[in-house]
Design a protein around this motif. Sequence first.
Motif, PDB file in Angstrom:
ATOM      1  N   HIS A 141      -8.335  -8.244  -0.471  1.00 15.65           N
ATOM      2  CA  HIS A 141      -8.064  -8.836   0.703  1.00 15.65           C
ATOM      3  C   HIS A 141      -8.601 -10.286   0.850  1.00 15.65           C
ATOM      4  N   GLN A 158       0.986   4.560   3.174  1.00 16.85           N
ATOM      5  CA  GLN A 158       1.014   3.895   4.371  1.00 16.85           C
ATOM      6  C   GLN A 158       2.154   3.534   4.349  1.00 16.85           C
ATOM      7  N   GLU A 202      -7.819 -12.632   6.115  1.00 15.17           N
ATOM      8  CA  GLU A 202      -6.807 -11.958   7.070  1.00 15.17           C
ATOM      9  C   GLU A 202      -6.546 -12.129   8.295  1.00 15.17           C
ATOM     10  N   LEU A 218      -6.445  -6.536  13.453  1.00 16.36           N
ATOM     11  CA  LEU A 218      -6.656  -5.682  12.091  1.00 16.36           C
ATOM     12  C   LEU A 218      -7.526  -4.624  11.617  1.00 16.36           C
ATOM     13  N   VAL A 248      -4.227   2.901   9.650  1.00 13.97           N
ATOM     14  CA  VAL A 248      -3.711   2.498   7.930  1.00 13.97           C
ATOM     15  C   VAL A 248      -5.129   4.092   8.030  1.00 13.97           C
ATOM     16  N   ASP A 293       3.043  -6.176   1.840  1.00 19.51           N
ATOM     17  CA  ASP A 293       2.166  -5.651   2.441  1.00 19.51           C
ATOM     18  C   ASP A 293       2.108  -4.571   3.296  1.00 19.51           C
ATOM     19  N   LEU A 325       0.573  -8.187  12.162  1.00 18.27           N
ATOM     20  CA  LEU A 325      -0.850  -7.820  13.016  1.00 18.27           C
ATOM     21  C   LEU A 325      -1.024  -9.324  13.802  1.00 18.27           C
ATOM     22  N   HIS A 337       1.065  -1.010  -0.036  1.00 19.42           N
ATOM     23  CA  HIS A 337      -0.097   0.182   0.164  1.00 19.42           C
ATOM     24  C   HIS A 337       1.112   1.281   0.131  1.00 19.42           C
ATOM     25  N   TRP A 384      -6.363  -1.649  13.985  1.00 18.20           N
ATOM     26  CA  TRP A 384      -4.994  -0.718  13.584  1.00 18.20           C
ATOM     27  C   TRP A 384      -6.078  -0.014  11.218  1.00 18.20           C
ATOM     28  N   LEU A 385      -6.927  -0.832  11.257  1.00 20.23           N
ATOM     29  CA  LEU A 385      -7.156   0.014   9.716  1.00 20.23           C
ATOM     30  C   LEU A 385      -7.548   1.175  10.218  1.00 20.23           C
ATOM     31  N   HIS A 439      -3.354 -12.391   1.494  1.00 23.69           N
ATOM     32  CA  HIS A 439      -3.823 -13.111   2.513  1.00 23.69           C
ATOM     33  C   HIS A 439      -4.347 -14.210   3.047  1.00 23.69           C
ATOM     34  N   GLY A 478       1.182  -2.896   6.842  1.00 25.43           N
ATOM     35  CA  GLY A 478       1.591  -4.155   7.152  1.00 25.43           C
ATOM     36  C   GLY A 478       2.018  -5.145   7.675  1.00 25.43           C
ATOM     37  N   ARG A 506     -11.331  -2.895  -1.435  1.00 16.55           N
ATOM     38  CA  ARG A 506     -10.215  -3.075  -0.461  1.00 16.55           C
ATOM     39  C   ARG A 506     -10.439  -4.551  -0.125  1.00 16.55           C
ATOM     40  N   PHE A 507     -11.664  -4.203   0.391  1.00 17.18           N
ATOM     41  CA  PHE A 507     -12.522  -6.127   0.746  1.00 17.18           C
ATOM     42  C   PHE A 507     -13.724  -5.458   1.230  1.00 17.18           C
TER      43      PHE A 507
HETATM   44  N1  GUN Z   1      -7.443  -5.151   4.599  1.00 12.47           N
HETATM   45  C1  GUN Z   1      -8.125  -4.946   4.390  1.00 12.47           C
HETATM   46  N2  GUN Z   1      -7.351  -3.209   4.181  1.00 12.47           N
HETATM   47  C2  GUN Z   1      -6.102  -3.492   4.664  1.00 12.47           C
HETATM   48  C3  GUN Z   1      -5.008  -3.105   4.685  1.00 12.47           C
HETATM   49  O1  GUN Z   1      -4.685  -1.734   3.960  1.00 12.47           O
HETATM   50  N3  GUN Z   1      -3.613  -4.016   5.329  1.00 12.47           N
HETATM   51  C4  GUN Z   1      -4.284  -4.963   5.342  1.00 12.47           C
HETATM   52  N4  GUN Z   1      -3.106  -5.609   5.778  1.00 12.47           N
HETATM   53  N5  GUN Z   1      -5.118  -5.877   5.418  1.00 12.47           N
HETATM   54  C5  GUN Z   1      -6.351  -4.856   5.212  1.00 12.47           C
END
Ligand code: GUN
Length: 436
Positions: A229, A73, A232, A84, A92, A319, A297, A70, A87-88, A268, A322, A197-198
């Motif tokens: 993603h 980041q 994860e 995770l 993030v 990553d 993480l 990323h 942390w986001l 992941h 992360g 993103r996810f």
């Molecule tokens: N899952 C969704 N966004 C992210 C990200 O920015 N980093 C990580 N490690 N997992 C994510």
Amino acid sequence: MATGSRSEEIEYVAGRLLIDPARPPEPGWLRIAGGRIVDMGFADLPPSGPPDLGGADRVISPAFIDAHLHIPQIDAVGCDGLPLLEWLDRVVFPSEAWWGRGRALHDARTAARRMAREGTVGAAVYLSSHPDASAEALGLLARLPMRWLAGRVAMDRRAPEALIEPDRARAARRPVPSVGAARPAEAGRLTVSLNPRFAVSCSDELLAEVGWAVRDGAARGATPWVQTHVSEAVEECRLVAELFPDSASYTDVYDRFGLLTERTLLAHGVHLSEAELRLIARRGSVLVHCPTANTFLRAGMFDLGAARRAGVRLALGSDVAGGPDVAMPRVARGMIEVAKARAMAGLEAEIPRPAEAWRMITRGNADALGWSDGGRLEVGAAADLLVLAPPASWLDEHLIGRLIYNWTSDLIEARVFAGRRVDPARIADGPPAAGM
Ligand code: GUN
Ligand code: ZN
């Protein structure tokens, strides 16, 4: 100058050629023209005399490729202590919101320089959700001698307004602008990808839109690349099950929207079931193992053996942020160490050999990203090389293990990207080219 970096064209490189990391490197030379390897031979000296770069005691390796990172980041490495989803929220998303307020060029330049310093020539990357900042960053990346698969992040829920507003505003406009970045799909050594993103950050509507873009591209013979993603962390998987109660699994969410193709990179996949692994294998999508991020993480210990047994295509990613490290040999080491940790914890484990790990960060990742001319030393391949200067005592059967476990960018004597010698400190220091 097209590349935006001061660099000199190289014609001959000589040294011990790391053609297959499982075999001792062979003394030889490469001739380069037009950014490609056009000839090679197995003698100490090229026919023309002393080479431009290298020497009998140097090791010539393909430069590294990172399958997941990323860029916004790059300045958020090391903010430790959170799982995770927290942390986001706390690290993030604020850093990406900040990136959208004028940091894009600065951070893209910083990321490219750090990567080049550690020997990375190419990467599959995420930008942020901001259309303008992402377009600016893509413009800069396209001018570099490095190779990129890069996309604006698509996201429309469960994040700060500054990050989800672009996709909400886009969806409200008529006609609806593309979910991707507002750029041609290819420019220089750059290919633009779609980066939902996810599943947590994307509504059904947004995922469906990405699916339409994939089908539409496929129908025109140009299936777009998709990066996202999957699976994860445990708490993320629970949330996805709540958000998509009709889906059989996390992987099924993406499959139902048509997101799984041979041009899909899934980062992941730590907690995938066997059925999900088999589905990913059937679709031909790539699972990007991110061992250093999973450790940072505490997301879990990826089971390389299970993915392999299911026939899943695999790649390796830093990553960042992360993962704390852009250096791919250290990510390779992370992969080996996670596999050893699994074995020590009494879990089933396939422990990769150093040569296998080196192959993954060169040819393996190149293949996963569709760069069949990358990550290898052969006639016709892109001239993306590292001239390594290890101590003479390392030139034995443990060379690759020594390089991985002792990795420092000081081992790199020269970087040749697209046939030109590159100074990582000067990458992207030229003025922006017109139209970028
Ligand atoms: N899952 C969704 N966004 C992210 C990200 O920015 N980093 C990580 N490690 N997992 C994510
Ligand atoms: Zn990631």
